[in-house]
Design a protein around this motif. Sequence first.
Motif, PDB file in Angstrom:
ATOM      1  N   LYS A  20      46.991  32.769  47.649  1.00 39.21           N
ATOM      2  CA  LYS A  20      48.362  32.461  47.253  1.00 39.21           C
ATOM      3  C   LYS A  20      48.724  33.409  46.115  1.00 39.21           C
ATOM      4  O   LYS A  20      47.875  33.686  45.253  1.00 39.21           O
ATOM      5  CB  LYS A  20      48.463  31.009  46.771  1.00 39.21           C
ATOM      6  N   ASN A  22      50.333  33.124  43.298  1.00 42.15           N
ATOM      7  CA  ASN A  22      50.062  32.616  41.948  1.00 42.15           C
ATOM      8  C   ASN A  22      48.570  32.635  41.646  1.00 42.15           C
ATOM      9  O   ASN A  22      48.155  32.982  40.545  1.00 42.15           O
ATOM     10  CB  ASN A  22      50.602  31.202  41.772  1.00 42.15           C
ATOM     11  N   TRP A  23      47.765  32.259  42.633  1.00 41.30           N
ATOM     12  CA  TRP A  23      46.314  32.266  42.448  1.00 41.30           C
ATOM     13  C   TRP A  23      45.837  33.684  42.182  1.00 41.30           C
ATOM     14  O   TRP A  23      45.003  33.921  41.319  1.00 41.30           O
ATOM     15  CB  TRP A  23      45.608  31.693  43.670  1.00 41.30           C
ATOM     16  N   HIS A  25      47.446  36.243  40.882  1.00 45.29           N
ATOM     17  CA  HIS A  25      47.819  36.709  39.549  1.00 45.29           C
ATOM     18  C   HIS A  25      46.973  36.049  38.462  1.00 45.29           C
ATOM     19  O   HIS A  25      46.559  36.708  37.504  1.00 45.29           O
ATOM     20  CB  HIS A  25      49.306  36.476  39.291  1.00 45.29           C
ATOM     21  N   ILE A  26      46.697  34.778  38.600  1.00 47.89           N
ATOM     22  CA  ILE A  26      45.857  34.078  37.617  1.00 47.89           C
ATOM     23  C   ILE A  26      44.446  34.650  37.637  1.00 47.89           C
ATOM     24  O   ILE A  26      43.875  34.975  36.591  1.00 47.89           O
ATOM     25  CB  ILE A  26      45.841  32.560  37.891  1.00 47.89           C
ATOM     26  N   MET A  41      49.724  33.481  31.212  1.00 49.92           N
ATOM     27  CA  MET A  41      51.173  33.611  31.453  1.00 49.92           C
ATOM     28  C   MET A  41      51.688  34.946  30.939  1.00 49.92           C
ATOM     29  O   MET A  41      52.443  35.643  31.633  1.00 49.92           O
ATOM     30  CB  MET A  41      51.935  32.464  30.778  1.00 49.92           C
ATOM     31  N   VAL A  44      50.338  38.022  33.065  1.00 49.92           N
ATOM     32  CA  VAL A  44      51.042  38.157  34.345  1.00 49.92           C
ATOM     33  C   VAL A  44      52.444  38.704  34.112  1.00 49.92           C
ATOM     34  O   VAL A  44      52.882  39.631  34.801  1.00 49.92           O
ATOM     35  CB  VAL A  44      51.088  36.808  35.102  1.00 49.92           C
ATOM     36  N   VAL A  52      57.108  38.552  37.827  1.00 48.79           N
ATOM     37  CA  VAL A  52      56.429  37.289  38.129  1.00 48.79           C
ATOM     38  C   VAL A  52      56.298  36.512  36.829  1.00 48.79           C
ATOM     39  O   VAL A  52      55.727  36.998  35.857  1.00 48.79           O
ATOM     40  CB  VAL A  52      55.033  37.512  38.755  1.00 48.79           C
ATOM     41  N   LEU A  54      55.008  32.800  35.516  1.00 40.00           N
ATOM     42  CA  LEU A  54      54.331  31.539  35.822  1.00 40.00           C
ATOM     43  C   LEU A  54      54.764  30.503  34.795  1.00 40.00           C
ATOM     44  O   LEU A  54      54.365  30.566  33.632  1.00 40.00           O
ATOM     45  CB  LEU A  54      52.810  31.719  35.781  1.00 40.00           C
ATOM     46  N   THR A  58      53.680  25.306  37.078  1.00 39.24           N
ATOM     47  CA  THR A  58      53.075  26.113  38.152  1.00 39.24           C
ATOM     48  C   THR A  58      51.702  26.599  37.728  1.00 39.24           C
ATOM     49  O   THR A  58      50.732  26.507  38.488  1.00 39.24           O
ATOM     50  CB  THR A  58      53.978  27.316  38.485  1.00 39.24           C
ATOM     51  N   LEU A  59      51.617  27.126  36.513  1.00 36.55           N
ATOM     52  CA  LEU A  59      50.350  27.664  36.014  1.00 36.55           C
ATOM     53  C   LEU A  59      49.271  26.595  35.981  1.00 36.55           C
ATOM     54  O   LEU A  59      48.188  26.781  36.546  1.00 36.55           O
ATOM     55  CB  LEU A  59      50.536  28.254  34.620  1.00 36.55           C
ATOM     56  N   SER A  62      48.226  25.282  39.366  1.00 36.29           N
ATOM     57  CA  SER A  62      47.376  26.275  40.045  1.00 36.29           C
ATOM     58  C   SER A  62      45.987  26.310  39.434  1.00 36.29           C
ATOM     59  O   SER A  62      44.986  26.385  40.157  1.00 36.29           O
ATOM     60  CB  SER A  62      48.017  27.665  39.974  1.00 36.29           C
TER      61      SER A  62
END
Length: 124
Positions: A20, A22-23, A25-26, A41, A44, A52, A54, A58-59, A62
Motif C-alpha cells: 500500500k 502509505n505502508w 512511504h512509512i 510524517m 515523507v 504525500v 500522512l 492515517t499514519l 498504518s
Amino acid sequence: MYDIDINVTEIDAQKFIPLKPNWFHIMLSLAGEEQHGYGIMQDVLNRTTGRVRLWPATLYGSIKRLIEAELIEESDERPAPELDDARRRYYRLTALGRRVLNAECERLQELVHAIRVKQSMVTE
C-alpha cells in the motif's frame, strides 16, 4: 535445506507486494534509521516535496497494521534524554520488513524500466 529457507522468506515477502502506498512511504522512512511518528510524517512530506502527506490518523493506523503484520516494530532504544520526549515511540523495520521493502523497491524499479522503454518507443 538452506535453499528452502530462502524460498520461504521470498514467499513471505511476496505476499505483501504490492505494498500500500502509505505502508511503502512509512517503511522507506524507516530504512535508514529508527523514527518516531512525527519524524516519519516529516520525512515523507520532505521526500515527496509535499505531494504525500500522512495525517496522524492515517499514519498511526498504518503503523498499527504494520506492527500487526510484523513488518515494523517499536524500538526500545532512545536518544539522549535532552534530545528526546518521553511520550515519543520509535519504530524500526523488522527483518521481514526489510525483505518486503527490498522486494517492493525491485518491483518499482522494474516498472520504471518498463515505462522508460515504452516512452522511448513513443518519442522516436
